[in-house]
Design an enzyme around this catalytic site. Structure first.
Site, PDB file in Angstrom:
ATOM      1  N   ASN A   1       0.798  -1.232   0.000  1.00 60.17           N
ATOM      2  CA  ASN A   1       0.000   0.000   0.000  1.00 60.17           C
ATOM      3  C   ASN A   1       0.828   1.280   0.000  1.00 60.17           C
ATOM      4  O   ASN A   1       0.370   2.307  -0.485  1.00 60.17           O
ATOM      5  CB  ASN A   1      -0.916  -0.054   1.235  1.00 60.17           C
ATOM      6  CG  ASN A   1      -1.454   1.305   1.604  1.00 60.17           C
ATOM      7  OD1 ASN A   1      -2.408   1.795   0.995  1.00 60.17           O
ATOM      8  ND2 ASN A   1      -0.847   1.958   2.596  1.00 60.17           N
TER       9      ASN A   1
ATOM     10  N   TYR B   1       3.329   9.531 -11.158  1.00 59.67           N
ATOM     11  CA  TYR B   1       2.326   8.800 -10.370  1.00 59.67           C
ATOM     12  C   TYR B   1       1.473   7.921 -11.299  1.00 59.67           C
ATOM     13  O   TYR B   1       1.238   6.740 -11.023  1.00 59.67           O
ATOM     14  CB  TYR B   1       1.455   9.810  -9.612  1.00 59.67           C
ATOM     15  CG  TYR B   1       0.516   9.200  -8.595  1.00 59.67           C
ATOM     16  CD1 TYR B   1       0.913   9.010  -7.275  1.00 59.67           C
ATOM     17  CD2 TYR B   1      -0.778   8.802  -8.952  1.00 59.67           C
ATOM     18  CE1 TYR B   1       0.053   8.456  -6.337  1.00 59.67           C
ATOM     19  CE2 TYR B   1      -1.644   8.242  -8.020  1.00 59.67           C
ATOM     20  CZ  TYR B   1      -1.229   8.076  -6.712  1.00 59.67           C
ATOM     21  OH  TYR B   1      -2.086   7.511  -5.795  1.00 59.67           O
TER      22      TYR B   1
ATOM     23  N   ILE C   1      -9.299   9.907  -2.016  1.00 51.87           N
ATOM     24  CA  ILE C   1      -9.718   9.452  -0.682  1.00 51.87           C
ATOM     25  C   ILE C   1      -9.192  10.448   0.347  1.00 51.87           C
ATOM     26  O   ILE C   1      -8.031  10.874   0.251  1.00 51.87           O
ATOM     27  CB  ILE C   1      -9.130   8.050  -0.385  1.00 51.87           C
ATOM     28  CG1 ILE C   1      -9.433   7.061  -1.537  1.00 51.87           C
ATOM     29  CG2 ILE C   1      -9.634   7.515   0.953  1.00 51.87           C
ATOM     30  CD1 ILE C   1     -10.881   6.759  -1.803  1.00 51.87           C
TER      31      ILE C   1
HETATM   32  P1  NAP Z   1      -0.968   8.371   3.372  1.00 53.04           P
HETATM   33  O1  NAP Z   1      -2.084   8.686   4.305  1.00 53.04           O
HETATM   34  O2  NAP Z   1       0.024   9.448   3.051  1.00 53.04           O
HETATM   35  O3  NAP Z   1      -0.217   7.078   3.948  1.00 53.04           O
HETATM   36  C1  NAP Z   1       0.906   6.535   3.300  1.00 53.04           C
HETATM   37  C2  NAP Z   1       1.880   6.028   4.337  1.00 53.04           C
HETATM   38  O4  NAP Z   1       3.033   5.496   3.619  1.00 53.04           O
HETATM   39  C3  NAP Z   1       2.416   7.138   5.255  1.00 53.04           C
HETATM   40  O5  NAP Z   1       2.493   6.688   6.585  1.00 53.04           O
HETATM   41  C4  NAP Z   1       3.795   7.405   4.663  1.00 53.04           C
HETATM   42  O6  NAP Z   1       4.707   7.933   5.603  1.00 53.04           O
HETATM   43  C5  NAP Z   1       4.205   6.024   4.229  1.00 53.04           C
HETATM   44  N1  NAP Z   1       5.314   6.033   3.293  1.00 53.04           N
HETATM   45  C6  NAP Z   1       5.715   7.030   2.449  1.00 53.04           C
HETATM   46  N2  NAP Z   1       6.811   6.649   1.780  1.00 53.04           N
HETATM   47  C7  NAP Z   1       7.122   5.402   2.208  1.00 53.04           C
HETATM   48  C8  NAP Z   1       8.153   4.482   1.887  1.00 53.04           C
HETATM   49  N3  NAP Z   1       9.118   4.789   1.007  1.00 53.04           N
HETATM   50  N4  NAP Z   1       8.164   3.287   2.508  1.00 53.04           N
HETATM   51  C9  NAP Z   1       7.214   2.968   3.420  1.00 53.04           C
HETATM   52  N5  NAP Z   1       6.215   3.799   3.770  1.00 53.04           N
HETATM   53  C10 NAP Z   1       6.175   5.002   3.161  1.00 53.04           C
HETATM   54  O7  NAP Z   1      -1.500   7.881   1.955  1.00 53.04           O
HETATM   55  P2  NAP Z   1      -2.856   7.131   1.526  1.00 53.04           P
HETATM   56  O8  NAP Z   1      -3.730   8.121   0.895  1.00 53.04           O
HETATM   57  O9  NAP Z   1      -3.360   6.267   2.603  1.00 53.04           O
HETATM   58  O10 NAP Z   1      -2.267   6.244   0.329  1.00 53.04           O
HETATM   59  C11 NAP Z   1      -2.043   4.857   0.445  1.00 53.04           C
HETATM   60  C12 NAP Z   1      -1.955   4.279  -0.963  1.00 53.04           C
HETATM   61  O11 NAP Z   1      -3.183   4.544  -1.652  1.00 53.04           O
HETATM   62  C13 NAP Z   1      -0.845   4.881  -1.833  1.00 53.04           C
HETATM   63  O12 NAP Z   1      -0.267   3.881  -2.616  1.00 53.04           O
HETATM   64  C14 NAP Z   1      -1.591   5.873  -2.700  1.00 53.04           C
HETATM   65  O13 NAP Z   1      -0.935   6.120  -3.918  1.00 53.04           O
HETATM   66  C15 NAP Z   1      -2.900   5.137  -2.900  1.00 53.04           C
HETATM   67  N6  NAP Z   1      -4.012   5.992  -3.280  1.00 53.04           N
HETATM   68  C16 NAP Z   1      -4.395   7.037  -2.480  1.00 53.04           C
HETATM   69  C17 NAP Z   1      -5.434   7.855  -2.912  1.00 53.04           C
HETATM   70  C18 NAP Z   1      -5.905   9.035  -2.116  1.00 53.04           C
HETATM   71  O14 NAP Z   1      -6.633   9.861  -2.673  1.00 53.04           O
HETATM   72  N7  NAP Z   1      -5.564   9.172  -0.864  1.00 53.04           N
HETATM   73  C19 NAP Z   1      -6.061   7.578  -4.138  1.00 53.04           C
HETATM   74  C20 NAP Z   1      -5.651   6.510  -4.896  1.00 53.04           C
HETATM   75  C21 NAP Z   1      -4.621   5.700  -4.461  1.00 53.04           C
HETATM   76  P3  NAP Z   1       4.784   9.548   5.779  1.00 53.04           P
HETATM   77  O15 NAP Z   1       3.568   9.938   6.531  1.00 53.04           O
HETATM   78  O16 NAP Z   1       6.023   9.745   6.550  1.00 53.04           O
HETATM   79  O17 NAP Z   1       4.845  10.114   4.394  1.00 53.04           O
END
Ligand code: NAP
Length: 254
Positions: A95, A161, A194
């Site tokens: 993730n 991305y 999200i």
């Molecule tokens: P989030 O709230 O920013 O959570 C992501 C987590 O991953 C954070 O704790 C972050 O740490 C950590 N992280 C960043 N770089 C990392 C690395 N190199 N190794 C391990 N952990 C790392 O993001 P989210 O929205 O839940 O996103 C989760 C996934 O869903 C991602 O793959 C994203 O692309 C995908 N996604 C999200 C959305 C959206 O709208 N939110 C939409 C489509 C897909 P830090 O807090 O220190 O950065």
């Protein structure tokens, strides 16, 4: 955890990367609520430890392992620590991801491009590269890779991305071809926008614009995405593999 007799994931071992925030945290919590032992992994130690506390407060069991998914050795260590503590790996949710630099292709920095590809695409490959041999040993497993609606369509100024997430969808299909007959199902999930800290950098006008491009009239929440991830991880999805599942409030229907 009390009374796990009827829990879908009773005594399963599930690993989640990027589980210190957002979608990863909600997924880790829901795995635990369904009876799994959860390996919470994140580069952000404070966030990861907070998720572990949330799981324990809900009566579940979790272990934190710090890992940067863009480093092969961290992915190897993550699986090794999982096996050391729990002996098996049943489920993995790859993730962790970042939004990255926002620029058109001609202005995107080389470093910005590489960073997103390293975390959002290479990180999923490294993850599966070490998870699959562990799952093969028991001849069973389920992997869910988090892509995006941007694994299907483009988005202005988000080339790295978009390329990475299209890559995750393709990589998922290929791995499923290679491992489904060996008992391991591999799918990808494609959320639209999200409400998580990933969107924190956006201003109010951009957030309002994003709401308006979802036919359902709102952004999604991480719990809704976790529900789909957990379903794909259970035997309820026993005939589902190699698929991409959008969870997008109608975004891709336009
Ligand atoms: P989030 O709230 O920013 O959570 C992501 C987590 O991953 C954070 O704790 C972050 O740490 C950590 N992280 C960043 N770089 C990392 C690395 N190199 N190794 C391990 N952990 C790392 O993001 P989210 O929205 O839940 O996103 C989760 C996934 O869903 C991602 O793959 C994203 O692309 C995908 N996604 C999200 C959305 C959206 O709208 N939110 C939409 C489509 C897909 P830090 O807090 O220190 O950065």
């Amino acid at each position: 955890m009390k009374d796990v007799m009827d829990k879908l994931l009773k005594e399963k071992v599930a690993l989640v990367t990027g589980a210190g925030s957002g979608i990863g945290r909600e997924t880790a919590l829901l795995y635990a609520v369904n009876g799994a032992h959860v390996v919470v992994s994140d580069l952000n130690e404070a966030g990861g430890l907070e998720t572990v506390e949330l799981i324990k407060a809900a009566g579940g069991d979790a272990l934190f392992v710090k890992a940067d998914v863009s480093l092969p050795e961290d992915n190897e260590n993550l699986v090794a620590k999982t096996l050391e503590k729990y002996k098996v790996l049943d489920i993995a949710c790859n993730n962790a991801g970042i939004g990255g630099e926002s620029n058109p292709v001609g202005d995107m920095s080389i470093e910005g491009w590489k960073k997103v590809i390293d975390i959002n695409l290479n990180g999923v490959f490294y993850g599966m590269h070490y998870q699959l041999p562990a799952m093969l040993k028991q001849g069973k497993g389920a992997i869910v890779n988090i892509a995006s609606i941007l694994g299907q369509v483009g988005f202005m100024n988000a080339s790295a991305y978009v390329a990475a997430k299209h890559g995750v969808v393709g990589l998922t299909k290929n791995a499923a071809l290679e491992y489904s007959a060996k008992g391991i199902r591999i799918n990808s999930v494609g959320p639209a926008f999200i409400k998580t800290p990933l969107l924190d950098q956006l201003d109010e006008a951009t957030m309002n614009m994003l709401v308006s491009v979802h036919p359902i009239g709102r952004l999604g929440n991480p719990k809704e995405v976790a529900e789909l991830i957990v379903w794909l991880s259970t035997d309820k999805a026993s005939f589902v593999t190699g698929s991409y599942y959008a969870i997008d409030g109608g975004y891709l229907s336009q």
